[in-house]
Write an enzyme that holds these catalytic residues in place. Structure first.
Site, PDB file in Angstrom:
ATOM      1  N   ASP A  10      -7.249   2.360  -4.515  1.00 33.06           N
ATOM      2  CA  ASP A  10      -7.708   1.154  -3.520  1.00 33.06           C
ATOM      3  C   ASP A  10      -9.173   1.359  -3.198  1.00 33.06           C
ATOM      4  OD1 ASP A  10      -7.292  -0.958  -1.681  1.00 33.06           O
ATOM      5  OD2 ASP A  10      -7.487   0.599  -0.108  1.00 33.06           O
ATOM      6  N   ASP A  24     -11.437  -0.635   0.019  1.00 32.67           N
ATOM      7  CA  ASP A  24     -11.774  -0.482   1.161  1.00 32.67           C
ATOM      8  C   ASP A  24     -10.712   0.305   2.053  1.00 32.67           C
ATOM      9  OD1 ASP A  24     -13.577  -2.944   1.363  1.00 32.67           O
ATOM     10  OD2 ASP A  24     -11.821  -3.958   0.221  1.00 32.67           O
ATOM     11  N   ASP A  79      -4.816   3.627   1.597  1.00 29.56           N
ATOM     12  CA  ASP A  79      -4.982   3.775   2.870  1.00 29.56           C
ATOM     13  C   ASP A  79      -3.932   2.937   3.868  1.00 29.56           C
ATOM     14  OD1 ASP A  79      -6.286   1.594   2.247  1.00 29.56           O
ATOM     15  OD2 ASP A  79      -7.100   1.591   4.582  1.00 29.56           O
TER      16      ASP A  79
END
Length: 245
Positions: A11, A13, A171
């Site tokens: 991922d 961001d 995240d």
């Protein structure tokens, strides 16, 4: 326990980079044009992760605007954001070094993000990360976004690898849900932007720093002739990584 893989999907961001301030700047510029109050630094972190349309919608809700206006505000947001998407964005600690080491081990890398592809490519270039990645799948690459497994399967297709040869690192719960639906191993980072504790995501492993990924990855031999990345890591990339503690 280690995971035998040929590629790592990341991922963007909240996993590789802290991009909250650049996203907040573009969002607040859009809100300001509608005479709406700005979104605060902490509030915006809870809005990131499900793509730009959802970010705009959540921003409007937070300041008393009309969330139904989000689709019409998307072009303006993208114009503002893509003009300078990494002015205040930085790599998290250990990201550059870890990506470099994975490449040195002949592990292939991909970014799978809900952020639009144009902005993603520009950010990776500006932060000196672009040469690490063989594949980029963005939020506008397919009709589906994470938590749908389609973007992860598309990354596997472009890498010409089976999903069982990959691990997804993210995240947010949607990273883990997408990996599970795709039949892929998942690792969640405990930092970044999440809407509930990462310990509740159901990931195969949790890590507190990106460089904790290295002891978990055992790189399987790649088929003969498979690409190997040899990135040129810029001084800017190292500086960005070291600037967030």
């Amino acid at each position: 326990m280690t995971y035998g893989v040929r590629a790592v999907l990341c991922d963007l961001d909240g996993t590789l980079i802290d991009s909250a301030e650049d996203l907040r700047a573009a969002l607040n510029a859009v809100l300001r044009g509608r005479n709406l109050p700005p979104v605060g630094a902490e509030a915006v972190r809870g809005m990131i992760g499900d793509g730009v349309p959802k970010l705009i919608e959540r921003g409007l809700v937070a300041v008393g605007g009309d969330p139904h206006q989000a689709p019409s505000l998307l072009p303006e947001f993208l114009r503002l954001y893509e003009a300078d998407p990494a002015a205040d964005s930085r790599c998290y600690p250990g990201v550059v070094e870890t990506l470099g080491e994975l490449c040195a081990r002949h592990c292939r890398l991909a970014v799978v993000t809900n952020k639009p592809v144009v902005a993603t490519r520009k950010i990776l270039q500006l932060l000196g990360l672009a040469d690490f990645f063989d594949v980029i799948v963005g939020g506008d690459t397919l009709p589906q976004r994470k938590p749908d497994p389609a973007p992860l399967r598309e990354a596997a297709r472009q890498l010409a690898l089976d999903v069982t040869d990959l691990v997804m690192v993210g995240d947010n719960v949607h990273d883990i849900e997408a990996a599970r639906a795709a039949g892929m191993t998942s690792i969640a980072v405990t930092y970044g932007y999440h809407h509930r504790p990462p310990s509740t995501f159901g990931a195969d492993r949790l890590i507190d720093r990106f460089d904790e990924l290295l002891p978990l990855i055992r790189v399987l031999p790649s088929p003969a002739g498979a690409p190997v990345c040899h990135p040129h890591v810029s001084h800017k990339a190292h500086s960005a990584s070291e600037s967030i503690k």
